[in-house]
Design an enzyme around this catalytic site. Structure first.
Site, PDB file in Angstrom:
ATOM      1  N   ASP A  13      -5.709  37.268  76.901  1.00 25.69           N
ATOM      2  CA  ASP A  13      -5.086  36.823  78.153  1.00 25.69           C
ATOM      3  C   ASP A  13      -5.485  37.783  79.287  1.00 25.69           C
ATOM      4  O   ASP A  13      -4.649  38.481  79.839  1.00 25.69           O
ATOM      5  CB  ASP A  13      -3.553  36.757  78.007  1.00 25.69           C
ATOM      6  CG  ASP A  13      -2.911  38.097  77.650  1.00 25.69           C
ATOM      7  OD1 ASP A  13      -3.620  38.995  77.117  1.00 25.69           O
ATOM      8  OD2 ASP A  13      -1.702  38.274  77.911  1.00 25.69           O
ATOM      9  N   HIS A 243      -3.692  49.683  74.843  1.00 24.29           N
ATOM     10  CA  HIS A 243      -3.189  48.620  73.967  1.00 24.29           C
ATOM     11  C   HIS A 243      -4.318  47.793  73.326  1.00 24.29           C
ATOM     12  O   HIS A 243      -4.563  47.856  72.123  1.00 24.29           O
ATOM     13  CB  HIS A 243      -2.286  47.669  74.748  1.00 24.29           C
ATOM     14  CG  HIS A 243      -1.123  48.325  75.411  1.00 24.29           C
ATOM     15  ND1 HIS A 243      -0.157  49.014  74.731  1.00 24.29           N
ATOM     16  CD2 HIS A 243      -0.763  48.381  76.727  1.00 24.29           C
ATOM     17  CE1 HIS A 243       0.754  49.463  75.570  1.00 24.29           C
ATOM     18  NE2 HIS A 243       0.404  49.102  76.791  1.00 24.29           N
TER      19      HIS A 243
HETATM   20  O1  RIB Z   1       2.213  45.046  75.601  1.00 25.25           O
HETATM   21  C1  RIB Z   1       0.853  45.162  75.882  1.00 25.25           C
HETATM   22  C2  RIB Z   1       0.155  43.817  75.765  1.00 25.25           C
HETATM   23  O2  RIB Z   1       0.727  42.910  76.698  1.00 25.25           O
HETATM   24  C3  RIB Z   1      -1.318  43.844  76.060  1.00 25.25           C
HETATM   25  O3  RIB Z   1      -1.973  42.885  75.269  1.00 25.25           O
HETATM   26  C4  RIB Z   1      -1.366  43.464  77.513  1.00 25.25           C
HETATM   27  O4  RIB Z   1      -2.624  42.940  77.888  1.00 25.25           O
HETATM   28  C5  RIB Z   1      -0.267  42.447  77.590  1.00 25.25           C
HETATM   29  O5  RIB Z   1      -0.768  41.216  77.182  1.00 25.25           O
HETATM   30 CA    CA Z   2      -3.597  41.326  76.431  1.00 24.91          CA
END
Ligand code: RIB
Ligand code: CA
Length: 312
Positions: A13, A243
């Site tokens: 996303d 992340h």
């Molecule tokens: O919590 C972090 C996640 O949430 C990552 O994938 C960031 O891109 C959002 O989608």
């Molecule tokens: Ca993400």
């Protein structure tokens, strides 16, 4: 020694940290990217598909993009995270219309086809709400057996959430989908806040990325300014969690991480909706990453964009 690349589809996303993960892959010959699938989350699915197309074009990745889910399986749709990732998904960088277009095939069908064509070899790395993977499992009884592993960024087993005290953003956006994935029988690795918030990148790291690679690193340095400001003001941290890149790195360098096998139940309603709750029994076992060589992970990410250069 010859290394066989990991065959991978990334479900995404985009999103600043999604862009970091995808541009990392473009510099990593140990990963054979077969395509991207888009999903709602940080931005609408229309923007996610557009951004995914832009990333593959900017990165020179000759792979298809399949558009996916516009909202969660069962829960009420949540607002997109424009306050975190910017109005178009890449901080203050304006939208750009890609040259190419998405496949006619949707994300779930693309995932099913890739899993069949690369049975026993395909690693699916999900870095947004995991709705497309749940849809693939619901459509094809063989999907869970065909994939080698599902590695997802999401959840928080032993640490607090980031959108509520209980829930991480991706699992909060579609808890029902994660339960479908966990109950499918596919081997699953959870790359949650337990590990991703142990690896922080700050403004100096992004500036170094730009010096190492003015094109891709420069893009990430510009995109990250807005994202880092969110972390500074709202989270109170002088850096952003690694992340989505950590999830991609866990797919091809699992040796850098420590993990525990944990039974995980995803809470589907109430105040704790989206929580990935460790339980004693009665829930599927998940390989939950808990730590490891965090400096090694960070350095692998930074070095992928080129050799470190001196401060200007
Ligand atoms: O919590 C972090 C996640 O949430 C990552 O994938 C960031 O891109 C959002 O989608
Ligand atoms: Ca993400």
């Amino acid at each position: 020694m010859t290394i066989t690349p990991v065959k991978m589809v990334i479900d995404t996303d985009p999103g600043v940290d999604d862009a970091m993960a995808i541009l990392y892959v473009a510099h990593m010959p140990e990963i054979e990217l077969l395509g991207l699938t888009s999903v709602f989350g940080n931005v609408s699915v229309e923007k996610a598909t557009r951004n995914a197309l832009r990333l593959v074009e900017d990165a020179g990745l000759n792979v298809p993009v399949a558009g996916g889910a516009a909202g969660p399986l069962a829960r009420d749709a949540q607002p997109h995270s424009y306050h975190v990732h910017g109005a178009e998904g890449f901080g203050d960088i304006p939208a750009q219309t890609p040259k190419g277009r998405a496949l006619d095939e949707d994300a779930a069908d693309f995932l099913i086809r890739m899993a069949r064509e690369h049975a026993g070899e395909l690693v699916v790395c999900a870095i947004g709400p995991i709705t497309n993977l749940a849809e693939a499992i619901n459509r094809d009884a063989g999907f869970a057996k065909n994939v080698k592993r599902i590695v997802f960024m999401g959840g928080a087993a032993f640490v607090p959430g980031n959108v509520t005290p209980h829930a991480e953003a991706n699992t909060f956006n579609d808890p029902h989908a994660l339960n479908v994935v966990l109950q499918s029988g596919a081997p699953v690795t959870m790359v949650g806040l337990d590990v991703t918030m142990q690896i922080l990148l700050d403004g100096d790291d992004f500036a170094a990325l730009e010096r190492a690679n003015p094109n891709h690193g420069g893009f990430l340095n510009r995109a990250s300014a807005f994202y880092l400001e969110f972390y500074r003001q709202v989270v109170g941290v002088a850096g952003c969690g690694l992340h989505d890149p950590a999830a991609v790195i866990a797919c091809h360098r699992p040796d850098l991480f420590e993990s525990r096998s944990v039974a995980i139940r995803v809470i589907e309603e109430g105040e704790e909706i989206g929580r990935t709750l460790p339980v004693d029994e009665g829930a599927p076992m998940v390989e939950v990453l808990t730590g490891g060589d965090m400096d090694g992970v960070k350095n692998l990410f930074l070095r992928a964009f080129g050799p470190a250069t001196a401060t200007a």
